[in-house]
Design an enzyme around this catalytic site. Structure first.
Site, PDB file in Angstrom:
ATOM      1  N   GLU A  90       0.826  -1.203   0.000  1.00  0.00           N
ATOM      2  CA  GLU A  90       0.000   0.000   0.000  1.00  0.00           C
ATOM      3  C   GLU A  90       0.866   1.262   0.000  1.00  0.00           C
ATOM      4  O   GLU A  90       1.960   1.264   0.561  1.00  0.00           O
ATOM      5  CB  GLU A  90      -0.904   0.014   1.246  1.00  0.00           C
ATOM      6  N   CYS A 103       3.409   8.512   1.288  1.00  0.00           N
ATOM      7  CA  CYS A 103       3.982   7.579   2.257  1.00  0.00           C
ATOM      8  C   CYS A 103       4.161   6.251   1.526  1.00  0.00           C
ATOM      9  O   CYS A 103       3.181   5.644   1.098  1.00  0.00           O
ATOM     10  CB  CYS A 103       3.018   7.450   3.432  1.00  0.00           C
ATOM     11  N   CYS A 110       6.486  -7.014   6.949  1.00  0.00           N
ATOM     12  CA  CYS A 110       7.574  -6.471   7.766  1.00  0.00           C
ATOM     13  C   CYS A 110       8.001  -7.522   8.772  1.00  0.00           C
ATOM     14  O   CYS A 110       7.168  -8.264   9.290  1.00  0.00           O
ATOM     15  CB  CYS A 110       7.108  -5.210   8.491  1.00  0.00           C
ATOM     16  N   CYS A 114       6.884  -5.230  15.629  1.00  0.00           N
ATOM     17  CA  CYS A 114       6.511  -4.245  16.648  1.00  0.00           C
ATOM     18  C   CYS A 114       5.090  -4.541  17.119  1.00  0.00           C
ATOM     19  O   CYS A 114       4.183  -4.751  16.305  1.00  0.00           O
ATOM     20  CB  CYS A 114       6.606  -2.832  16.069  1.00  0.00           C
ATOM     21  N   CYS A 117       1.915  -2.456  15.846  1.00  0.00           N
ATOM     22  CA  CYS A 117       1.763  -2.137  14.419  1.00  0.00           C
ATOM     23  C   CYS A 117       0.991  -3.229  13.685  1.00  0.00           C
ATOM     24  O   CYS A 117       1.300  -4.416  13.811  1.00  0.00           O
ATOM     25  CB  CYS A 117       3.141  -1.955  13.787  1.00  0.00           C
ATOM     26  N   CYS A 337      -0.622   5.890  10.400  1.00  0.00           N
ATOM     27  CA  CYS A 337       0.606   5.229  10.843  1.00  0.00           C
ATOM     28  C   CYS A 337       0.304   3.895  11.498  1.00  0.00           C
ATOM     29  O   CYS A 337      -0.504   3.822  12.423  1.00  0.00           O
ATOM     30  CB  CYS A 337       1.342   6.078  11.874  1.00  0.00           C
TER      31      CYS A 337
HETATM   32  N1  SAH Z   1       9.671   0.453   9.940  1.00  0.00           N
HETATM   33  C1  SAH Z   1       9.858   1.877   9.873  1.00  0.00           C
HETATM   34  C2  SAH Z   1       8.903   2.540   8.894  1.00  0.00           C
HETATM   35  C3  SAH Z   1       7.443   2.476   9.301  1.00  0.00           C
HETATM   36  S1  SAH Z   1       7.013   4.021   9.922  1.00  0.00           S
HETATM   37  C4  SAH Z   1       9.768   2.461  11.259  1.00  0.00           C
HETATM   38  O1  SAH Z   1       9.488   1.724  12.191  1.00  0.00           O
HETATM   39  O2  SAH Z   1      10.040   3.645  11.438  1.00  0.00           O
HETATM   40  C5  SAH Z   1       5.529   3.718  10.711  1.00  0.00           C
HETATM   41  C6  SAH Z   1       5.393   4.602  11.939  1.00  0.00           C
HETATM   42  O3  SAH Z   1       4.107   4.384  12.509  1.00  0.00           O
HETATM   43  C7  SAH Z   1       6.415   4.275  13.008  1.00  0.00           C
HETATM   44  O4  SAH Z   1       6.924   5.455  13.548  1.00  0.00           O
HETATM   45  C8  SAH Z   1       5.603   3.535  14.060  1.00  0.00           C
HETATM   46  O5  SAH Z   1       6.149   3.735  15.327  1.00  0.00           O
HETATM   47  C9  SAH Z   1       4.234   4.158  13.883  1.00  0.00           C
HETATM   48  N2  SAH Z   1       3.120   3.281  14.255  1.00  0.00           N
HETATM   49  C10 SAH Z   1       3.039   1.948  14.102  1.00  0.00           C
HETATM   50  N3  SAH Z   1       1.863   1.497  14.546  1.00  0.00           N
HETATM   51  C11 SAH Z   1       1.178   2.575  15.000  1.00  0.00           C
HETATM   52  C12 SAH Z   1      -0.117   2.765  15.553  1.00  0.00           C
HETATM   53  N4  SAH Z   1      -0.946   1.750  15.710  1.00  0.00           N
HETATM   54  N5  SAH Z   1      -0.469   4.014  15.890  1.00  0.00           N
HETATM   55  C13 SAH Z   1       0.352   5.071  15.689  1.00  0.00           C
HETATM   56  N6  SAH Z   1       1.564   4.945  15.141  1.00  0.00           N
HETATM   57  C14 SAH Z   1       1.979   3.714  14.805  1.00  0.00           C
END
Ligand code: SAH
Length: 347
Positions: A90, A103, A110, A114, A117, A337
């Site tokens: 996406e 974005c 991935c 985390c 996420c 995000c």
């Molecule tokens: N893998 C890279 C690129 C992805 S960025 C990284 O981790 O930076 C995606 C961003 O969204 C990251 O900063 C992550 O911390 C944030 N994120 C992930 N899940 C989220 C959620 N449920 N709510 C808000 N932010 C989230």
């Protein structure tokens, strides 16, 4: 057959040279691909018939196959694409006041796992190729052209879609090379390209040496104990190493590293967390983006109250740390995000 969109201009020049063709032709070809948005070699009318035939015999040019487009109430658009091998990714096109930000994804799925996420829940599938990264941007520019919007209005790129960009390092850097090719490519300024990472320490340093794009680090916790629980990569590259790589990250004067900090209710949103964050970032040229947790049905994590969010922000500001609350766009269509999972709503 090779995908022409996998080639940097330098690599194409080398290929042409090997065929006895003057390397500057690579620039002409790039103009057709990225400025004129050509889809065929016949369109490249300032190349000789022989050269066009040679290119046609060795390369193809393609578009990502759009499976579905969703539009948020805030006008954010999410594109679901099917790749040549059937995998899905996406991209999110975000309208700002006077420009657009895209974005982009760097991997299908991935591997970072985390806990907060949604992308992580689907596991890791594979790295994206150079053309698959570049095409997300090239195709978005074309999309704007078709809507009679100046394609150069799409001026900002954030590598914050699916995947961990620094694990796909070589393709990432080659894609950035094409995206920021100022004479012939997509002409993005490196100042308007941001790579976000979960903290792949050796590659953070390398990125500063190889490019001058902006760095964003997803920090999300202030102790190793908590960060390792939320982000398993922290066991391999603990906070101290991440912050040291940031402190020594090569960048222009006056620039700052962005630290993303998701605020999750009862997990990392206390006054102590805020004060530790201030302390950790003190040696670093830093700004903080607080991202209130974007909720989704598969997660038990919750977003803190408005009051708790602004209290947390205020502590950072009182200690002279630059910080903002970043309102994620597109959460009604799971485009915000951490909400990208690359499945269709209709399936
Ligand atoms: N893998 C890279 C690129 C992805 S960025 C990284 O981790 O930076 C995606 C961003 O969204 C990251 O900063 C992550 O911390 C944030 N994120 C992930 N899940 C989220 C959620 N449920 N709510 C808000 N932010 C989230």
């Amino acid at each position: 057959m090779e995908n022409l969109l996998d080639f940097t201009r330098d690599n194409l020049a080398v290929w042409l040279d090997g065929k006895g063709i003057r390397p500057f032709r690579a620039g002409q070809i790039f103009k057709w691909l990225y400025l004129q948005q050509a889809d065929t070699f016949e369109q490249m009318t300032d190349l000789s018939k022989e050269l066009r035939t040679l290119l046609f015999d060795h390369f193809y040019i393609n578009r990502l196959a759009l499976v579905e487009k969703q539009v948020s109430v805030d006008k954010t658009e999410k594109f679901l694409y099917r790749l040549e091998d059937g995998q899905h990714i996406e991209s999110v096109l975000i309208p700002e006041k006077d420009h657009f930000t895209i974005c982009v994804s760097s991997q299908a799925g991935c591997a970072q796992d985390c806990q907060f996420c949604l992308t992580a829940k689907g596991g890791f599938i594979r790295n994206l190729g150079v053309s698959e990264i570049v095409s997300q941007v090239r195709d978005a520019r074309k999309y704007l052209m078709q809507k009679d919007i100046d394609p150069l209005k799409l001026s900002n790129i954030v590598f914050m879609g699916m995947g961990e960009p620094l694990v796909n390092y070589k393709n990432l850097v080659n894609a950035i090379n094409i995206l920021t090719d100022s004479d012939f490519g997509l002409k993005f300024s490196e100042r308007r390209v941001t790579v976000s990472t979960s903290g792949i320490v050796p590659k953070i340093t390398q990125l500063g040496l190889d490019t001058s794009v902006n760095l964003a680090v997803s920090l999300n916790a202030t102790t190793d104990e908590k960060r390792s629980r939320l982000m398993p990569i922290n066991k391999k590259y603990p906070l101290k190493q991440v912050l040291e790589a940031c402190r020594t990250f090569k960048m222009k004067p006056r620039k700052k590293i962005t630290f993303e900090y998701i605020l999750i209710k009862g997990v990392n949103d206390t006054k102590e967390d805020a004060l530790r964050l201030v302390k950790l970032l003190a040696p670093i040229k830093a700004k903080v983006n607080l991202i209130p947790f974007n909720e989704y049905s598969e997660s038990n994590f919750k977003r803190p109250s408005k009051q708790d969010i602004s209290d947390f922000l205020q502590i950072l500001l009182d200690q002279n740390l630059t910080a903002i609350i970043r309102k994620s766009k597109g959460d009604d269509i799971l485009a915000a995000c951490g909400q990208l999972k690359a499945t269709s709503v209709t399936s």
